[in-house]
Design a protein around this motif. Sequence first.
Motif, PDB file in Angstrom:
ATOM      1  N   ARG A   1      37.995 -18.997 -37.943  1.00  0.00           N
ATOM      2  CA  ARG A   1      38.451 -17.626 -37.531  1.00  0.00           C
ATOM      3  C   ARG A   1      40.090 -17.686 -38.746  1.00  0.00           C
ATOM      4  O   ARG A   1      40.798 -18.305 -39.096  1.00  0.00           O
ATOM      5  CB  ARG A   1      39.454 -17.460 -36.434  1.00  0.00           C
ATOM      6  CG  ARG A   1      39.418 -15.901 -36.738  1.00  0.00           C
ATOM      7  CD  ARG A   1      40.198 -15.232 -35.214  1.00  0.00           C
ATOM      8  NE  ARG A   1      41.406 -15.881 -34.924  1.00  0.00           N
ATOM      9  CZ  ARG A   1      41.994 -15.061 -35.283  1.00  0.00           C
ATOM     10  NH1 ARG A   1      42.629 -13.941 -36.030  1.00  0.00           N
ATOM     11  NH2 ARG A   1      43.480 -15.902 -35.058  1.00  0.00           N
TER      12      ARG A   1
ATOM     13  N   GLY B   1      36.312 -12.889 -40.778  1.00  0.00           N
ATOM     14  CA  GLY B   1      35.830 -14.334 -41.038  1.00  0.00           C
ATOM     15  C   GLY B   1      35.994 -15.083 -39.753  1.00  0.00           C
ATOM     16  O   GLY B   1      36.796 -15.625 -39.104  1.00  0.00           O
TER      17      GLY B   1
ATOM     18  N   MET C   1      33.631 -18.680 -38.782  1.00  0.00           N
ATOM     19  CA  MET C   1      32.386 -19.727 -39.521  1.00  0.00           C
ATOM     20  C   MET C   1      31.961 -20.530 -38.189  1.00  0.00           C
ATOM     21  O   MET C   1      33.362 -21.379 -37.507  1.00  0.00           O
ATOM     22  CB  MET C   1      33.553 -20.582 -40.550  1.00  0.00           C
ATOM     23  CG  MET C   1      32.365 -21.379 -41.939  1.00  0.00           C
ATOM     24  SD  MET C   1      33.022 -21.686 -43.314  1.00  0.00           S
ATOM     25  CE  MET C   1      32.918 -20.653 -44.005  1.00  0.00           C
TER      26      MET C   1
ATOM     27  N   ILE D   1      30.936 -24.275 -38.152  1.00  0.00           N
ATOM     28  CA  ILE D   1      30.393 -25.588 -38.674  1.00  0.00           C
ATOM     29  C   ILE D   1      29.381 -26.725 -38.080  1.00  0.00           C
ATOM     30  O   ILE D   1      30.778 -26.882 -37.281  1.00  0.00           O
ATOM     31  CB  ILE D   1      31.988 -25.991 -39.989  1.00  0.00           C
ATOM     32  CG1 ILE D   1      32.724 -25.143 -40.318  1.00  0.00           C
ATOM     33  CG2 ILE D   1      31.229 -27.650 -40.402  1.00  0.00           C
ATOM     34  CD1 ILE D   1      33.880 -25.409 -41.270  1.00  0.00           C
TER      35      ILE D   1
ATOM     36  N   VAL E   1      26.851 -24.177 -42.755  1.00  0.00           N
ATOM     37  CA  VAL E   1      27.933 -23.205 -42.255  1.00  0.00           C
ATOM     38  C   VAL E   1      27.378 -22.186 -41.654  1.00  0.00           C
ATOM     39  O   VAL E   1      26.084 -21.230 -42.714  1.00  0.00           O
ATOM     40  CB  VAL E   1      29.315 -23.050 -42.331  1.00  0.00           C
ATOM     41  CG1 VAL E   1      30.015 -24.161 -43.120  1.00  0.00           C
ATOM     42  CG2 VAL E   1      28.362 -22.667 -43.960  1.00  0.00           C
ATOM     43  N   GLN E   2      27.578 -21.405 -41.198  1.00  0.00           N
ATOM     44  CA  GLN E   2      27.063 -20.018 -40.189  1.00  0.00           C
ATOM     45  C   GLN E   2      28.074 -19.315 -40.972  1.00  0.00           C
ATOM     46  O   GLN E   2      29.022 -19.676 -39.966  1.00  0.00           O
ATOM     47  CB  GLN E   2      26.525 -19.701 -39.211  1.00  0.00           C
ATOM     48  CG  GLN E   2      26.092 -18.712 -38.970  1.00  0.00           C
ATOM     49  CD  GLN E   2      25.624 -18.743 -37.417  1.00  0.00           C
ATOM     50  OE1 GLN E   2      25.457 -18.976 -37.081  1.00  0.00           O
ATOM     51  NE2 GLN E   2      25.191 -16.996 -36.499  1.00  0.00           N
ATOM     52  N   VAL E   3      28.512 -17.912 -41.627  1.00  0.00           N
ATOM     53  CA  VAL E   3      29.933 -17.609 -41.748  1.00  0.00           C
ATOM     54  C   VAL E   3      29.170 -15.627 -41.561  1.00  0.00           C
ATOM     55  O   VAL E   3      28.474 -15.485 -41.865  1.00  0.00           O
ATOM     56  CB  VAL E   3      29.432 -17.167 -43.788  1.00  0.00           C
ATOM     57  CG1 VAL E   3      30.715 -16.486 -44.055  1.00  0.00           C
ATOM     58  CG2 VAL E   3      29.306 -19.147 -44.050  1.00  0.00           C
TER      59      VAL E   3
ATOM     60  N   ASP F   1      26.205 -11.863 -41.776  1.00  0.00           N
ATOM     61  CA  ASP F   1      25.947 -13.186 -40.757  1.00  0.00           C
ATOM     62  C   ASP F   1      24.917 -14.095 -41.447  1.00  0.00           C
ATOM     63  O   ASP F   1      23.664 -13.607 -41.418  1.00  0.00           O
ATOM     64  CB  ASP F   1      25.273 -12.872 -39.164  1.00  0.00           C
ATOM     65  CG  ASP F   1      24.921 -13.640 -37.821  1.00  0.00           C
ATOM     66  OD1 ASP F   1      24.918 -15.391 -38.654  1.00  0.00           O
ATOM     67  OD2 ASP F   1      24.805 -13.930 -36.860  1.00  0.00           O
TER      68      ASP F   1
ATOM     69  N   SER G   1      23.433 -17.925 -42.524  1.00  0.00           N
ATOM     70  CA  SER G   1      23.427 -19.448 -42.416  1.00  0.00           C
ATOM     71  C   SER G   1      23.311 -20.448 -43.569  1.00  0.00           C
ATOM     72  O   SER G   1      22.574 -19.590 -44.338  1.00  0.00           O
ATOM     73  CB  SER G   1      22.332 -19.928 -41.772  1.00  0.00           C
ATOM     74  OG  SER G   1      22.843 -19.589 -40.061  1.00  0.00           O
TER      75      SER G   1
ATOM     76  N   HIS H   1      20.355 -20.358 -48.127  1.00  0.00           N
ATOM     77  CA  HIS H   1      20.283 -19.568 -46.532  1.00  0.00           C
ATOM     78  C   HIS H   1      19.703 -18.524 -46.535  1.00  0.00           C
ATOM     79  O   HIS H   1      18.085 -18.365 -46.695  1.00  0.00           O
ATOM     80  CB  HIS H   1      22.294 -19.491 -47.387  1.00  0.00           C
ATOM     81  CG  HIS H   1      21.453 -17.474 -48.326  1.00  0.00           C
ATOM     82  ND1 HIS H   1      20.939 -17.844 -49.712  1.00  0.00           N
ATOM     83  CD2 HIS H   1      21.278 -16.237 -48.089  1.00  0.00           C
ATOM     84  CE1 HIS H   1      20.526 -16.653 -50.553  1.00  0.00           C
ATOM     85  NE2 HIS H   1      20.710 -15.941 -49.329  1.00  0.00           N
TER      86      HIS H   1
ATOM     87  N   ALA I   1      30.777 -19.974 -49.923  1.00  0.00           N
ATOM     88  CA  ALA I   1      30.436 -20.876 -48.868  1.00  0.00           C
ATOM     89  C   ALA I   1      29.980 -22.442 -48.889  1.00  0.00           C
ATOM     90  O   ALA I   1      31.166 -23.622 -49.027  1.00  0.00           O
ATOM     91  CB  ALA I   1      29.702 -20.720 -47.749  1.00  0.00           C
TER      92      ALA I   1
END
Length: 171
Positions: free
Chosen positions: A4, A20, A22, A24, A31-33, A45, A47, A53, A77
């Motif tokens: 976070r 944010g 994330m 991992i 990673v999902q942001v 959102d 990935s 992505h 990212a």
Amino acid sequence: MGLRQTVFLEAGGQTRMVQGLMLIDQSRQKVQVMGMSEMGMKIFDVSVTRQGHENHFLSPVMNSRKEDMAGQIALSARRIFLSFEATGDFNSYAGPESILMINSQDSKQIVHGCLRDGRVLTEAFCADGQWNVKYADYQLINGFYLPVRITYHDRRTGYNLILVLHEVFKK
């Protein structure tokens, strides 16, 4: 692992703040942001993998350029969190205080610098000067030794990100 963070975006003389989250997935190098406004409204959102992505959600508040913005989020990212591949082919150079590891990605040379003891990554940058990342203020948080502050400068598009880590959790 989950992070976070507060992310400050500096562009065009203005600063915007995004909360944010994330996730991992180290085994799949993904990673999902997720980004939220100060009020908790989900903005995006996405990935991200080394190859591309996937957009899971893009808020209408991102306006007509939301696809381009999602691409920039993914690129940032990828450069910050997925740019080093330990199994990749790279050259290393040892200096008095640091070690540089250089590998080629997409016909560009990417440089990663770490302290001589090899414990922490201090920087990553594209050798042509288009972008750079600084990793600072490492702390042991919930069993992980991570940078609390990450700064990213994209000179080609003219924006900066400052990521401040608040929480690390196991998913």
